[in-house]
Write a protein that holds these residues in place. Structure first.
Motif: not given
Length: 290
Positions: A253-271
């Protein structure tokens, strides 16, 4: 307070390795040692803090093999640094940086890995008290001041570090992820890049306020990479997947330089670990060392 510390300890344990179900994420070649790639040096240090009185912590520095004596280096700071530094763990940052620097896909850069502080036990048989949630989940400039006044000057004695915020990044997982965002949000003059893995933008210590703050605050000069999974936590503090989606929507909405990677993982560092090379390439794109 005891319940909060117990919850945060459980979150950290989950984030640093425990998966709730089989996940489809595997490391690629950039996360493995490759023949002919020069290896940087990792050195350990211990730090006693004044910003966080009575705490001590372990830390590590990474200096790339291509570093030129006296030349300031771009760098990244990683919270829960022992996990990010571990070459057999989910993130393997030294290995990834060695490979990406060698291929000139990121600048020749350093890294600082910091564990959260702990208050040593004073009674026989007692355990040290973790200061992690207070340091990472608090919405204030305290951690930025800690980096600015203590860690960066200390590391700079051995490694010349770039002063331009566009050449400084900060990242973390879970509460370390919201900590990274808070540092750049509070002090964009210090850090211009944020990397958050399954960030705790929930109400542990008021972090669920960020989407509203982002929408109502003048845009700041920071670049943000968020990684989240649909099987992340849902507990008394909030719903992690929804919280990260709200963050991404506010940044959009605020036009930030951002990227969002939404996967199917849980609360860990695998993805996050599997996509770390791409994450760093994206964060440091078009970045050159002055």
């Amino acid at each position: 307070m005891r319940l909060l510390r117990s919850c945060c300890a459980a979150l950290l344990a989950m984030a640093l390795g425990a998966a709730t179900a089989a996940e489809p994420y595997k490391h690629g070649p950039d996360s493995e040692r490759q023949p002919g790639v020069p290896q940087g040096k990792v050195a350990k240090f211990t730090h006693a803090s004044k910003v966080f009185p009575d705490t001590v912590r372990d830390g590590w520095t990474y200096i790339p093999a291509q570093a030129e004596p006296g030349k300031p280096l771009p760098f990244m700071v990683f919270q829960d640094g022992g996990g990010y530094m571990n070459e057999k763990g989910d993130f393997r940052v030294p290995v990834v940086l060695d490979n990406l620097i060698h291929k000139k896909e990121v600048p020749v850069m350093a890294a600082i890995f910091l564990n959260p502080g702990s208050v040593p036990a004073t009674l026989p048989g007692a355990k040290a008290r973790s200061n992690r949630s207070f340091e990472y989940d608090t919405l204030s400039d305290q951690y930025a001041r800690f980096l600015e006044s203590e860690i960066i000057p200390e590391v700079s004695k051995a490694i010349p570090l770039a002063k331009n915020p566009a050449l400084r990044g900060i990242g973390g997982i879970s509460s370390g992820g919201i900590c990274a965002f808070t540092v750049a949000w509070e002090r964009p003059d210090l850090f211009g890049k944020v990397l958050s893995h399954v960030g705790s933008f929930t109400n542990i210590r008021g972090g669920d306020a960020y989407p509203g703050l982002i929408r109502k605050t003048e845009k700041k000069p920071i670049r943000v990479f968020l990684q989240e999974g649909s099987n992340d936590l849902d507990n008394l503090h909030g719903h992690w997947p929804l919280a990260n989606q709200q963050m991404a929507a506010a940044l959009k909405f605020m036009k930030y330089d951002y990227r969002f990677e939404y996967g199917e993982g849980g609360h860990n560092g695998k993805h996050g670990g599997a996509i770390l090379p791409d994450s760093l390439r994206w964060l440091w794109r078009d970045t050159t060392t002055p």
